[in-house]
Enzyme design. Structure first.
Site, mmCIF file in Angstrom:
data_model
loop_
_atom_site.group_PDB
_atom_site.id
_atom_site.type_symbol
_atom_site.label_atom_id
_atom_site.label_comp_id
_atom_site.label_asym_id
_atom_site.label_seq_id
_atom_site.Cartn_x
_atom_site.Cartn_y
_atom_site.Cartn_z
ATOM 1 N N GLU A 34 54.984 41.678 16.470
ATOM 2 C CA GLU A 34 55.627 42.688 15.639
ATOM 3 C C GLU A 34 56.227 42.093 14.360
ATOM 4 O O GLU A 34 57.064 41.192 14.406
ATOM 5 C CB GLU A 34 56.718 43.393 16.441
ATOM 6 N N THR A 94 51.835 49.442 13.091
ATOM 7 C CA THR A 94 51.399 48.795 14.329
ATOM 8 C C THR A 94 50.171 49.484 14.912
ATOM 9 O O THR A 94 49.235 48.823 15.382
ATOM 10 C CB THR A 94 52.531 48.790 15.370
ATOM 11 N N ASP A 104 51.090 42.075 13.120
ATOM 12 C CA ASP A 104 50.507 43.399 12.911
ATOM 13 C C ASP A 104 50.669 43.919 11.484
ATOM 14 O O ASP A 104 49.775 44.556 10.937
ATOM 15 C CB ASP A 104 51.044 44.404 13.928
ATOM 16 N N HIS A 105 51.813 43.652 10.861
ATOM 17 C CA HIS A 105 52.057 44.122 9.488
ATOM 18 C C HIS A 105 53.243 43.360 8.926
ATOM 19 O O HIS A 105 53.864 42.546 9.612
ATOM 20 C CB HIS A 105 52.313 45.632 9.456
#
Length: 641
Positions: free
Chosen positions: A259, A303, A477-478
């Site tokens: 995350e 996500t 994810d980002h």
């Protein structure tokens, strides 16, 4: 002549004057908001002028609708419309403070399935935000103290005036915008452009039209739409590298979503201490392949967008989340592809199954088992605002993982390292940063906590005997830290965060552990859409018959170009940001022609992927040996603890 006299009379009318005050207040407030809240990339005087005038047309139009109301309620309805417009503007402000993006209609539908976001939202608000409702407050005070006395009579005779004026101003606005940015509404993938040129309310109208258009496209799509797409994808297919193909055949697979983890944190030291010592060691010792020029390519789905790319090697939507808006589509996911080879698929997630609509999307992917929050001890000490903390989540997941039939194709979604990154006392003793920004300071502690959780998980996998027969794919994810924190990030990085530098900061980590293989650092420029074909080739599955946009990073034929969802891109040679072209090596701005070829390929890839997803074209296509997924075959019941 008579019409001109009526217009002259209306300009002296108290009701019409009150209307003009409302338009003026909203116009000026919106322009100030543009300047202080949104980073829209103003490059020239024309763009500055358009930014200044673009709130006028929507203010005239929406407030002008009040003239169609009943005469006794006209004033209250006008103030009500002003409030609703202010609320919509403020909602976009709060959303932009974290996501660097604007709300779309699909995003609104996401809110009802994404609980647990109140803490993040509240952390983005300030008492000074009362400013965004000052226009409404002023209008109420003007009426309450009878500074302007409205007449209880019909206003419909002047209703046409603001509506016609709104349309005329918008057409001038659009013409000037098209002169500066040709094909603005047909070729742009970036919402920033539309807001900058046309305004936030006009963007919302455009968004609604696009969403409706997408639904119509699916209805009228047919197998004929596939011919050009299939030819393009197969012409650009990168053949597997024989040095890697099949090296993990028959092994288990674990994906771990890290995350909000960005690559700048790898090997970063704070006060002499490594923030992520475990992840650093994987790259240094060769325990895994580490891709140091790997970029996230997510859109508004964050996500869930990353998950979508990992499962399908297709790009997410330009607006909203595929998980929310396209769960009814047909997919050929990694989970489904591996099923005929005896694989059991499972997802582990410390939130409830409805979060990001996963309970429906996983059925479309053919995921066999979904271990959601009902399988875990969701006690207060184990939970943060988005779900279960990483350490107890991974610890409690081990018995569930070991219970799966092998080989398995699984995924773990971590949650702790999420904005605003605040840690509970006792969870980590790693120091916070000292960069004058609470969010950035806390990020280092949160990332260190994740690193500790991953180290313990690897140790548990080794103790269970699974480690030596399991491919482990870990990916950021980002982004975690948005452009709104560039001042603090400039201190972190030791240099100014320009638009070019911010594009480079979209690197996220990718680690792939393959048992029996000596890992190394791989410098190729790549993105999330490329992970699925890379992993499937390691497993001995040739993807040449599938409609996937990504390619095997380990292939000698892999082309290093990474499109971003907004139409920008990065490559080893050139980077395009907001329509400007830069040398990736030096950051020097180049003539836009240096980016033309890569820009064309980027747009083509995004358009092909969009056509596949929005038209649901995979329902017309079946690769040899693939068994289509029937979503009705899957049920994810709550676990009774």
């Amino acid at each position: 002549m008579e019409r001109l006299k009526k217009l002259e009379v209306s300009l002296h009318d108290k009701n019409f004057q009150f209307f003009l005050v409302a338009v003026f207040l909203f116009w000026i407030k919106t322009y100030i908001t543009y300047r202080i809240e949104f980073n829209l990339g103003i490059d020239n005087e024309l763009q500055q002028f358009l930014l200044f005038i673009n709130p006028i047309s929507s203010a005239l139009f929406f407030l002008g609708l009040s003239f169609l109301s009943k005469k006794k309620r006209w004033g209250a309805i006008l103030v009500g419309i002003e409030f609703l417009m202010s609320f919509w503007l403020y909602a976009n402000v709060v959303y932009y403070r974290f996501f660097d993006d604007f709300i779309t209609l699909p995003v609104i539908s996401q809110l009802k399935v994404n609980g647990g976001q109140s803490e993040s939202a509240l952390s983005l608000m300030s008492p000074l935000d009362i400013f965004y409702f000052t226009d409404t407050i002023i209008l109420v005070l003007l009426l309450a103290f009878k500074v302007i006395s409205l007449k209880a009579r019909s206003n419909r005779k002047v209703a046409l005036v603001p509506l016609v004026a709104a349309i005329a101003i918008f057409m001038v606005n659009l013409s000037l915008a098209e002169a500066d940015r040709p094909e603005l509404l047909t070729r742009s993938f970036d919402r920033n452009y539309i807001v900058k040129y046309l305004g936030i309310n006009n963007f919302s109208i455009y968004d609604g039209i696009q969403s409706t258009r997408s639904s119509i496209q699916r209805t009228f799509a047919s197998s004929d739409d596939l011919t050009e797409i299939e030819n393009n994808i197969k012409a650009n297919f990168a053949k597997p590298n024989t040095d890697y193909f099949g090296k993990a055949k028959g092994m288990n697979v674990i994906y771990i979503s890290l995350e909000s983890l960005q690559s700048f944190i790898i090997d970063y030291k704070l006060d002499g201490q490594e923030v992520t010592p475990f992840l650093n060691s994987l790259a240094r010792t060769g325990e895994a392949y580490y891709f140091d020029n790997f970029f996230h390519q997510t859109g508004q789905g964050k996500t869930s967008d990353a998950e979508f790319m990992m499962e399908n090697s297709l790009y997410p939507l330009s607006q909203g989340s595929v998980f929310i808006n396209k769960a009814q589509n047909t997919y050929q996911s990694g989970s489904a592809i591996m099923k005929p080879m005896g694989y059991t698929s499972a997802t582990f997630h410390g939130n409830y199954k409805t979060f990001w609509n996963r309970n429906e999307m996983y059925k479309a992917f053919g995921v066999d088992q979904f271990f959601d929050a009902t399988y875990y001890s969701m006690t207060p000490e184990n939970v943060k605002n988005y779900g279960m903390k990483d350490k107890p989540f991974l610890e409690e997941s081990m018995p569930l993982l070991e219970s799966l039939p092998q080989p398995f194709y699984s995924k773990f979604i971590l949650l702790s390292n999420h904005f605003p990154f605040k840690m509970d006392e006792g969870d980590t003793y790693f120091p916070a940063g000292d960069f004058g920004d609470k969010v950035v300071n806390q990020y280092f502690q949160s990332a260190n906590y994740m690193d500790q959780a991953l180290e313990q998980f690897f140790n548990d996998l080794k103790a269970s005997g699974l480690y030596d027969n399991t491919v482990i794919v870990m990916y950021g994810d980002h982004y975690g830290i948005s452009e709104n924190h560039n001042d603090a990030m400039a201190q972190v990085m030791g240099e100014e965060i320009t638009p070019f530098k911010n594009a480079q900061l979209q690197r996220v980590p990718l680690f792939i552990h393959v048992p029996g293989q000596q890992g190394k650092v791989i410098h190729k420029y790549s993105g999330e859409v490329d992970v699925m074909p890379t992993v499937l080739h390691l497993l001995g599955v040739n993807t040449n018959d599938y409609l996937q946009i990504g390619n095997d990073i380990l292939s000698s034929e892999y082309k290093e170009l990474v499109p971003f969802r907004n139409g920008d891109f990065v490559s080893p040679e050139v980077t395009q940001v907001n329509g400007n072209c830069y040398s990736t090596d030096t950051g020097e701005e180049l003539d836009i022609q240096a980016c033309e070829s890569s820009d064309h390929i980027t747009k083509e890839k995004l358009e092909i992927s969009d056509r596949i997803v929005t038209k649901d074209l995979l329902r017309f296509y079946q690769p040899e040996g693939f068994v289509p997924v029937n979503p009705e075959d899957y049920q994810y019941n709550n676990n009774e603890r």
